[in-house]
Design an enzyme around this catalytic site. Sequence first.
Site, mmCIF file in Angstrom:
data_model
loop_
_atom_site.group_PDB
_atom_site.id
_atom_site.type_symbol
_atom_site.label_atom_id
_atom_site.label_comp_id
_atom_site.label_asym_id
_atom_site.label_seq_id
_atom_site.Cartn_x
_atom_site.Cartn_y
_atom_site.Cartn_z
ATOM 1 C CE LYS A 31 -40.028 57.829 -13.916
ATOM 2 N NZ LYS A 31 -40.515 57.241 -15.436
ATOM 3 C CB SER A 108 -41.079 61.212 -15.932
ATOM 4 O OG SER A 108 -40.982 60.028 -16.153
ATOM 5 C CB SER A 132 -39.482 59.131 -19.347
ATOM 6 O OG SER A 132 -40.721 60.058 -19.279
#
Length: 399
Positions: A31, A108, A132
Amino acid sequence: MHREWNAYVREDLTIEPVGEGRLQGLTFSVKDVFEVKGNTNTAGNPDWFRTHKPALKHAAAIELLLKQGARLRGTTQTDELMFSLNGENFHYGTPVNPKDPDRIPGGSSSGSAVAVSAGLADFALGTDTGGSVRIPSAYCGIYGIRPTHGLVPVEGVIPLAQSFDTVGWMARDSKTLWDVGSALIESAEAESGEFRQVHFGTEAWDIVQEDCRMILMKWLPYFQQLTGKSAWIDIAPQGLDEWVNTFRTIQGYEIWSAHGEWIQREKPVFGPDIAERFAWASSLGKAEFENKKTVRQRICEYMDTLLGSDGLLVIPTAPGPAPKRGLAGTEIERTRSRVMQLSCVAGLTGMPQVTIPIAGAEGLPIGLSVIAGYRQDRKLLRWIHEKLLKAFPETAAIL
Protein backbone atom coordinates in the site's frame (compact mmCIF):
# COMPACT_ATOMS: atom_id res chain seq x y z
CA MET A 1 1.70 -3.47 -17.17
CA HIS A 2 -1.75 -4.13 -15.71
CA ARG A 3 -3.41 -0.73 -15.97
CA GLU A 4 -6.86 -2.26 -16.49
CA TRP A 5 -7.03 -3.01 -12.76
CA ASN A 6 -5.88 0.45 -11.56
CA ALA A 7 -4.29 -1.34 -8.61
CA TYR A 8 -0.89 0.36 -8.67
CA VAL A 9 0.55 3.80 -8.08
CA ARG A 10 4.01 2.56 -9.16
CA GLU A 11 4.07 -0.86 -10.79
CA ASP A 12 7.61 -0.24 -12.09
CA LEU A 13 9.17 -0.18 -8.60
CA THR A 14 11.05 -3.40 -7.77
CA ILE A 15 13.17 -4.25 -4.71
CA GLU A 16 15.07 -7.54 -4.74
CA PRO A 17 15.21 -9.80 -1.66
CA VAL A 18 18.21 -9.56 0.65
CA GLY A 19 18.00 -13.06 2.15
CA GLU A 20 16.49 -16.50 1.81
CA GLY A 21 13.66 -17.96 3.84
CA ARG A 22 10.05 -18.99 4.01
CA LEU A 23 8.94 -16.51 1.35
CA GLN A 24 11.52 -17.48 -1.28
CA GLY A 25 10.23 -16.86 -4.80
CA LEU A 26 7.13 -14.90 -3.75
CA THR A 27 6.32 -11.40 -4.99
CA PHE A 28 4.51 -8.82 -2.89
CA SER A 29 3.11 -5.32 -3.30
CA VAL A 30 2.62 -2.64 -0.65
CA LYS A 31 0.00 0.00 0.00
CA ASP A 32 1.30 3.44 -0.88
CA VAL A 33 1.73 4.43 2.75
CA PHE A 34 4.79 2.22 3.37
CA GLU A 35 8.18 3.87 2.97
CA VAL A 36 10.29 2.43 0.15
CA LYS A 37 13.76 3.91 -0.08
CA GLY A 38 13.89 6.61 -2.76
CA ASN A 39 10.11 6.62 -3.29
CA THR A 40 7.67 9.35 -2.27
CA ASN A 41 4.31 8.15 -0.99
CA THR A 42 1.07 9.69 -2.25
CA ALA A 43 -1.09 8.38 0.63
CA GLY A 44 -3.87 8.63 -1.95
CA ASN A 45 -3.66 12.42 -2.21
CA PRO A 46 -1.67 14.63 -4.67
CA ASP A 47 -1.07 17.30 -2.04
CA TRP A 48 0.51 14.76 0.29
CA PHE A 49 2.83 13.71 -2.54
CA ARG A 50 3.64 17.36 -3.29
CA THR A 51 4.58 18.20 0.30
CA HIS A 52 6.66 15.16 1.23
CA LYS A 53 10.13 13.90 0.32
CA PRO A 54 11.42 10.49 -0.81
CA ALA A 55 11.98 7.93 1.93
CA LEU A 56 15.50 7.39 3.23
CA LYS A 57 14.93 3.69 4.01
CA HIS A 58 12.37 0.91 3.74
CA ALA A 59 9.59 0.45 6.27
CA ALA A 60 10.44 -2.13 8.93
CA ALA A 61 7.81 -4.64 7.71
CA ILE A 62 9.23 -4.51 4.18
CA GLU A 63 12.72 -5.25 5.51
CA LEU A 64 11.43 -8.35 7.31
CA LEU A 65 9.85 -9.68 4.12
CA LEU A 66 12.91 -9.00 1.96
CA LYS A 67 15.05 -10.91 4.45
CA GLN A 68 12.75 -13.93 4.05
CA GLY A 69 13.28 -14.05 0.28
CA ALA A 70 10.25 -12.11 -0.98
CA ARG A 71 10.55 -9.62 -3.84
CA LEU A 72 8.75 -6.26 -3.66
CA ARG A 73 7.02 -5.14 -6.83
CA GLY A 74 4.88 -2.06 -6.83
CA THR A 75 3.08 0.37 -4.54
CA THR A 76 -0.71 0.15 -4.56
CA GLN A 77 -3.62 2.57 -4.52
CA THR A 78 -5.20 3.70 -1.25
CA ASP A 79 -8.07 5.90 -0.18
CA GLU A 80 -7.01 9.41 0.83
CA LEU A 81 -4.87 9.26 3.98
CA MET A 82 -6.45 5.84 4.65
CA PHE A 83 -9.64 7.49 5.97
CA SER A 84 -12.23 5.30 4.18
CA LEU A 85 -13.51 1.75 3.82
CA ASN A 86 -14.78 2.31 0.29
CA GLY A 87 -11.90 2.16 -2.20
CA GLU A 88 -13.11 4.97 -4.48
CA ASN A 89 -10.42 7.66 -4.71
CA PHE A 90 -11.49 11.16 -5.79
CA HIS A 91 -8.10 11.84 -7.41
CA TYR A 92 -6.85 8.50 -8.71
CA GLY A 93 -10.01 6.57 -9.46
CA THR A 94 -11.26 3.22 -8.19
CA PRO A 95 -9.25 -0.02 -8.45
CA VAL A 96 -11.30 -2.64 -10.30
CA ASN A 97 -12.72 -5.45 -8.16
CA PRO A 98 -11.71 -8.66 -10.02
CA LYS A 99 -14.76 -10.52 -8.67
CA ASP A 100 -17.22 -7.95 -10.06
CA PRO A 101 -16.06 -4.76 -11.83
CA ASP A 102 -19.39 -3.07 -11.05
CA ARG A 103 -18.68 -3.23 -7.32
CA ILE A 104 -16.23 -1.36 -5.11
CA PRO A 105 -13.05 -3.13 -3.99
CA GLY A 106 -13.28 -1.80 -0.43
CA GLY A 107 -10.74 0.44 1.23
CA SER A 108 -8.47 1.81 2.23
CA SER A 109 -6.09 -0.98 1.15
CA SER A 110 -8.00 -1.23 -2.12
CA GLY A 111 -5.06 -1.54 -4.51
CA SER A 112 -3.40 -4.22 -2.41
CA ALA A 113 -6.58 -6.33 -2.36
CA VAL A 114 -7.08 -5.97 -6.11
CA ALA A 115 -3.44 -6.81 -6.86
CA VAL A 116 -3.72 -10.06 -4.89
CA SER A 117 -7.20 -10.98 -6.12
CA ALA A 118 -6.20 -10.39 -9.76
CA GLY A 119 -3.05 -12.49 -9.37
CA LEU A 120 -0.64 -9.58 -9.86
CA ALA A 121 1.14 -10.34 -6.56
CA ASP A 122 1.38 -13.43 -4.35
CA PHE A 123 0.55 -11.33 -1.31
CA ALA A 124 0.33 -7.67 -0.36
CA LEU A 125 0.72 -5.42 2.66
CA GLY A 126 -1.94 -3.00 3.75
CA THR A 127 -2.79 -1.10 6.90
CA ASP A 128 -5.84 -1.76 9.03
CA THR A 129 -7.11 0.87 11.45
CA GLY A 130 -10.87 0.54 11.15
CA GLY A 131 -11.11 -2.42 8.76
CA SER A 132 -8.93 -1.38 5.85
CA VAL A 133 -7.42 -4.85 5.25
CA ARG A 134 -10.36 -6.98 6.36
CA ILE A 135 -13.07 -5.25 4.30
CA PRO A 136 -11.28 -5.13 0.90
CA SER A 137 -10.16 -8.72 1.47
CA ALA A 138 -13.79 -9.78 1.99
CA TYR A 139 -15.05 -7.76 -1.00
CA CYS A 140 -12.33 -9.07 -3.34
CA GLY A 141 -12.55 -12.71 -2.24
CA ILE A 142 -9.15 -13.23 -0.59
CA TYR A 143 -7.72 -13.98 2.86
CA GLY A 144 -6.70 -11.06 5.06
CA ILE A 145 -5.52 -10.44 8.59
CA ARG A 146 -5.49 -7.57 11.03
CA PRO A 147 -2.85 -8.66 13.59
CA THR A 148 -2.68 -7.94 17.31
CA HIS A 149 -2.08 -4.21 17.72
CA GLY A 150 1.63 -3.49 18.14
CA LEU A 151 2.79 -6.99 17.18
CA VAL A 152 4.01 -6.13 13.67
CA PRO A 153 6.31 -3.07 13.46
CA VAL A 154 4.71 0.09 12.03
CA GLU A 155 7.95 2.07 11.67
CA GLY A 156 8.06 3.69 8.25
CA VAL A 157 4.27 3.62 7.78
CA ILE A 158 2.20 6.80 7.53
CA PRO A 159 -0.02 6.89 10.64
CA LEU A 160 -3.77 7.36 10.81
CA ALA A 161 -4.82 6.70 14.42
CA GLN A 162 -1.91 5.41 16.45
CA SER A 163 -3.77 3.31 19.02
CA PHE A 164 -5.54 1.38 16.24
CA ASP A 165 -3.03 1.31 13.34
CA THR A 166 -1.75 -2.13 12.31
CA VAL A 167 0.21 -3.59 9.41
CA GLY A 168 -1.98 -6.28 7.84
CA TRP A 169 -1.56 -8.56 4.85
CA MET A 170 -3.58 -10.40 2.21
CA ALA A 171 -3.15 -13.57 0.16
CA ARG A 172 -5.16 -15.87 -2.09
CA ASP A 173 -4.50 -18.94 0.11
CA SER A 174 -4.23 -19.67 3.82
CA LYS A 175 -0.72 -21.15 3.57
CA THR A 176 0.76 -17.94 2.17
CA LEU A 177 -1.12 -15.89 4.78
CA TRP A 178 0.46 -18.05 7.50
CA ASP A 179 3.94 -17.92 5.95
CA VAL A 180 3.86 -14.12 5.76
CA GLY A 181 2.75 -14.03 9.39
CA SER A 182 5.73 -16.17 10.36
CA ALA A 183 8.02 -13.63 8.67
CA LEU A 184 6.41 -10.54 10.18
CA ILE A 185 5.75 -11.88 13.68
CA GLU A 186 9.15 -12.92 14.92
CA SER A 187 8.03 -14.41 18.24
CA ALA A 188 6.39 -17.84 18.03
CA GLU A 189 5.58 -17.91 21.75
CA ALA A 190 1.82 -18.23 21.21
CA GLU A 191 1.81 -20.63 18.25
CA SER A 192 1.44 -23.76 20.40
CA GLY A 193 -1.72 -24.99 22.10
CA GLU A 194 -5.25 -25.41 20.84
CA PHE A 195 -8.44 -23.39 20.67
CA ARG A 196 -11.00 -25.05 22.93
CA GLN A 197 -14.07 -22.84 22.72
CA VAL A 198 -15.84 -20.76 20.10
CA HIS A 199 -18.35 -17.95 20.52
CA PHE A 200 -20.80 -16.66 17.92
CA GLY A 201 -21.73 -13.00 18.37
CA THR A 202 -25.52 -12.62 18.12
CA GLU A 203 -25.62 -8.88 17.32
CA ALA A 204 -22.96 -9.24 14.64
CA TRP A 205 -24.89 -11.99 12.87
CA ASP A 206 -28.10 -9.93 13.06
CA ILE A 207 -26.47 -7.15 11.00
CA VAL A 208 -25.80 -9.36 7.99
CA GLN A 209 -28.02 -9.67 4.92
CA GLU A 210 -30.31 -12.66 5.24
CA ASP A 211 -28.99 -14.57 2.19
CA CYS A 212 -25.37 -14.09 3.30
CA ARG A 213 -26.17 -15.11 6.86
CA MET A 214 -27.71 -18.38 5.69
CA ILE A 215 -24.63 -19.24 3.60
CA LEU A 216 -22.11 -18.33 6.29
CA MET A 217 -23.94 -20.18 9.04
CA LYS A 218 -23.41 -23.47 7.18
CA TRP A 219 -19.77 -23.27 8.29
CA LEU A 220 -20.41 -22.90 12.00
CA PRO A 221 -20.68 -26.64 12.79
CA TYR A 222 -17.02 -27.07 11.78
CA PHE A 223 -15.94 -24.56 14.42
CA GLN A 224 -18.04 -26.41 16.96
CA GLN A 225 -16.54 -29.78 16.02
CA LEU A 226 -12.96 -28.53 16.19
CA THR A 227 -13.21 -26.71 19.51
CA GLY A 228 -15.64 -28.94 21.38
CA LYS A 229 -17.38 -26.07 23.14
CA SER A 230 -19.54 -23.36 21.60
CA ALA A 231 -22.03 -20.69 22.63
CA TRP A 232 -24.07 -17.85 21.16
CA ILE A 233 -23.43 -14.64 23.09
CA ASP A 234 -24.18 -10.92 23.04
CA ILE A 235 -20.80 -9.37 22.27
CA ALA A 236 -21.66 -5.90 23.47
CA PRO A 237 -24.13 -5.68 26.38
CA GLN A 238 -24.34 -1.92 25.79
CA GLY A 239 -24.85 -2.41 22.02
CA LEU A 240 -22.48 -2.39 19.05
CA ASP A 241 -23.61 1.16 18.23
CA GLU A 242 -21.93 2.30 21.45
CA TRP A 243 -18.79 0.36 20.52
CA VAL A 244 -18.74 2.09 17.13
CA ASN A 245 -19.22 5.49 18.76
CA THR A 246 -16.32 4.75 21.12
CA PHE A 247 -14.11 3.65 18.25
CA ARG A 248 -14.95 6.61 15.99
CA THR A 249 -14.39 9.19 18.74
CA ILE A 250 -10.96 7.86 19.72
CA GLN A 251 -9.98 7.33 16.10
CA GLY A 252 -11.16 10.77 14.99
CA TYR A 253 -9.32 12.57 17.79
CA GLU A 254 -6.10 10.67 17.02
CA ILE A 255 -6.45 11.29 13.28
CA TRP A 256 -6.70 15.04 13.78
CA SER A 257 -3.76 14.92 16.21
CA ALA A 258 -1.70 13.17 13.53
CA HIS A 259 -2.71 15.21 10.47
CA GLY A 260 -4.55 18.33 11.60
CA GLU A 261 -1.47 20.59 11.52
CA TRP A 262 -0.60 19.47 7.98
CA ILE A 263 -4.19 19.94 6.81
CA GLN A 264 -4.43 23.45 8.26
CA ARG A 265 -1.05 24.43 6.82
CA GLU A 266 -1.30 22.92 3.32
CA LYS A 267 -5.08 23.07 2.80
CA PRO A 268 -5.13 19.89 0.69
CA VAL A 269 -7.96 19.09 -1.70
CA PHE A 270 -9.94 16.07 -0.48
CA GLY A 271 -12.86 14.22 -2.01
CA PRO A 272 -16.19 15.35 -0.47
CA ASP A 273 -16.72 12.39 1.87
CA ILE A 274 -13.10 12.46 3.10
CA ALA A 275 -13.24 16.23 3.63
CA GLU A 276 -16.38 15.84 5.75
CA ARG A 277 -14.71 13.20 7.94
CA PHE A 278 -11.66 15.36 8.58
CA ALA A 279 -13.89 18.34 9.40
CA TRP A 280 -15.76 16.17 11.92
CA ALA A 281 -12.50 14.88 13.40
CA SER A 282 -11.32 18.47 13.96
CA SER A 283 -14.36 19.13 16.17
CA LEU A 284 -13.61 16.46 18.78
CA GLY A 285 -12.47 17.57 22.23
CA LYS A 286 -10.00 15.98 24.62
CA ALA A 287 -12.59 15.39 27.38
CA GLU A 288 -14.74 13.32 25.02
CA PHE A 289 -11.62 11.45 23.88
CA GLU A 290 -10.56 10.63 27.45
CA ASN A 291 -14.07 9.47 28.34
CA LYS A 292 -14.14 7.04 25.42
CA LYS A 293 -10.69 5.72 26.33
CA THR A 294 -12.14 4.63 29.68
CA VAL A 295 -15.02 2.88 27.91
CA ARG A 296 -12.54 1.19 25.59
CA GLN A 297 -10.52 -0.13 28.52
CA ARG A 298 -13.60 -1.86 29.93
CA ILE A 299 -14.33 -3.40 26.51
CA CYS A 300 -10.76 -4.71 26.25
CA GLU A 301 -10.92 -6.27 29.71
CA TYR A 302 -14.25 -7.93 28.91
CA MET A 303 -13.02 -9.42 25.61
CA ASP A 304 -9.73 -10.57 27.14
CA THR A 305 -11.67 -12.47 29.80
CA LEU A 306 -13.99 -13.92 27.16
CA LEU A 307 -11.34 -15.23 24.75
CA GLY A 308 -8.17 -15.67 26.81
CA SER A 309 -5.61 -17.81 24.98
CA ASP A 310 -7.92 -20.60 23.83
CA GLY A 311 -11.14 -18.89 22.73
CA LEU A 312 -12.42 -17.75 19.33
CA LEU A 313 -15.12 -15.32 18.25
CA VAL A 314 -16.68 -15.98 14.83
CA ILE A 315 -18.56 -13.18 13.06
CA PRO A 316 -19.23 -12.10 9.47
CA THR A 317 -16.56 -9.75 8.13
CA ALA A 318 -19.00 -7.39 6.41
CA PRO A 319 -22.80 -7.08 6.19
CA GLY A 320 -22.81 -8.51 2.67
CA PRO A 321 -20.91 -8.56 -0.63
CA ALA A 322 -19.22 -5.44 -1.99
CA PRO A 323 -21.67 -2.59 -2.66
CA LYS A 324 -22.09 -1.17 -6.15
CA ARG A 325 -19.74 1.57 -7.33
CA GLY A 326 -20.80 5.21 -7.36
CA LEU A 327 -23.27 5.23 -4.47
CA ALA A 328 -24.42 8.58 -3.08
CA GLY A 329 -22.57 10.01 -0.09
CA THR A 330 -25.44 9.30 2.30
CA GLU A 331 -25.57 5.65 1.20
CA ILE A 332 -21.78 5.36 1.56
CA GLU A 333 -21.98 6.57 5.17
CA ARG A 334 -24.92 4.27 5.94
CA THR A 335 -22.96 1.28 4.65
CA ARG A 336 -19.82 2.42 6.47
CA SER A 337 -21.75 2.56 9.76
CA ARG A 338 -22.98 -1.02 9.37
CA VAL A 339 -19.52 -2.26 8.39
CA MET A 340 -17.95 -0.63 11.42
CA GLN A 341 -20.33 -2.42 13.79
CA LEU A 342 -18.49 -5.57 12.70
CA SER A 343 -14.98 -4.23 12.23
CA CYS A 344 -14.84 -2.25 15.49
CA VAL A 345 -14.67 -5.41 17.64
CA ALA A 346 -11.07 -6.26 16.76
CA GLY A 347 -10.25 -2.59 16.25
CA LEU A 348 -11.23 -1.54 19.77
CA THR A 349 -9.71 -4.57 21.49
CA GLY A 350 -6.52 -4.79 19.41
CA MET A 351 -7.11 -8.53 18.89
CA PRO A 352 -6.14 -10.46 15.73
CA GLN A 353 -8.83 -11.12 13.11
CA VAL A 354 -8.58 -13.26 9.98
CA THR A 355 -11.19 -13.05 7.22
CA ILE A 356 -11.82 -16.15 5.11
CA PRO A 357 -13.31 -15.80 1.60
CA ILE A 358 -16.60 -17.64 1.05
CA ALA A 359 -18.62 -17.82 -2.16
CA GLY A 360 -21.94 -16.10 -1.62
CA ALA A 361 -25.04 -15.75 -3.77
CA GLU A 362 -24.28 -15.58 -7.51
CA GLY A 363 -20.63 -16.32 -6.70
CA LEU A 364 -20.02 -12.93 -5.11
CA PRO A 365 -17.47 -13.22 -2.28
CA ILE A 366 -18.42 -12.67 1.34
CA GLY A 367 -16.15 -12.88 4.35
CA LEU A 368 -16.26 -15.03 7.47
CA SER A 369 -14.05 -13.75 10.29
CA VAL A 370 -12.29 -15.46 13.19
CA ILE A 371 -11.04 -13.33 16.11
CA ALA A 372 -8.62 -14.73 18.71
CA GLY A 373 -7.13 -13.42 21.95
CA TYR A 374 -4.12 -11.15 22.24
CA ARG A 375 -0.90 -12.33 20.56
CA GLN A 376 -2.51 -15.56 19.33
CA ASP A 377 -1.85 -14.52 15.73
CA ARG A 378 0.51 -17.25 14.57
CA LYS A 379 -1.52 -19.87 16.38
CA LEU A 380 -4.68 -18.57 14.67
CA LEU A 381 -3.08 -18.60 11.21
CA ARG A 382 -1.77 -22.12 11.71
CA TRP A 383 -5.13 -23.33 13.07
CA ILE A 384 -7.09 -21.93 10.13
CA HIS A 385 -4.74 -23.50 7.58
CA GLU A 386 -4.06 -26.85 9.25
CA LYS A 387 -7.33 -27.52 11.09
CA LEU A 388 -10.29 -25.44 9.98
CA LEU A 389 -9.92 -25.51 6.20
CA LYS A 390 -9.08 -29.21 6.17
CA ALA A 391 -12.28 -29.90 8.11
CA PHE A 392 -14.42 -28.43 5.34
CA PRO A 393 -15.83 -30.93 2.83
CA GLU A 394 -14.45 -31.15 -0.71
CA THR A 395 -17.49 -29.28 -2.00
CA ALA A 396 -16.90 -26.35 0.35
CA ALA A 397 -17.55 -23.09 -1.45
CA ILE A 398 -14.26 -21.44 -0.54
CA LEU A 399 -13.13 -19.03 -3.22
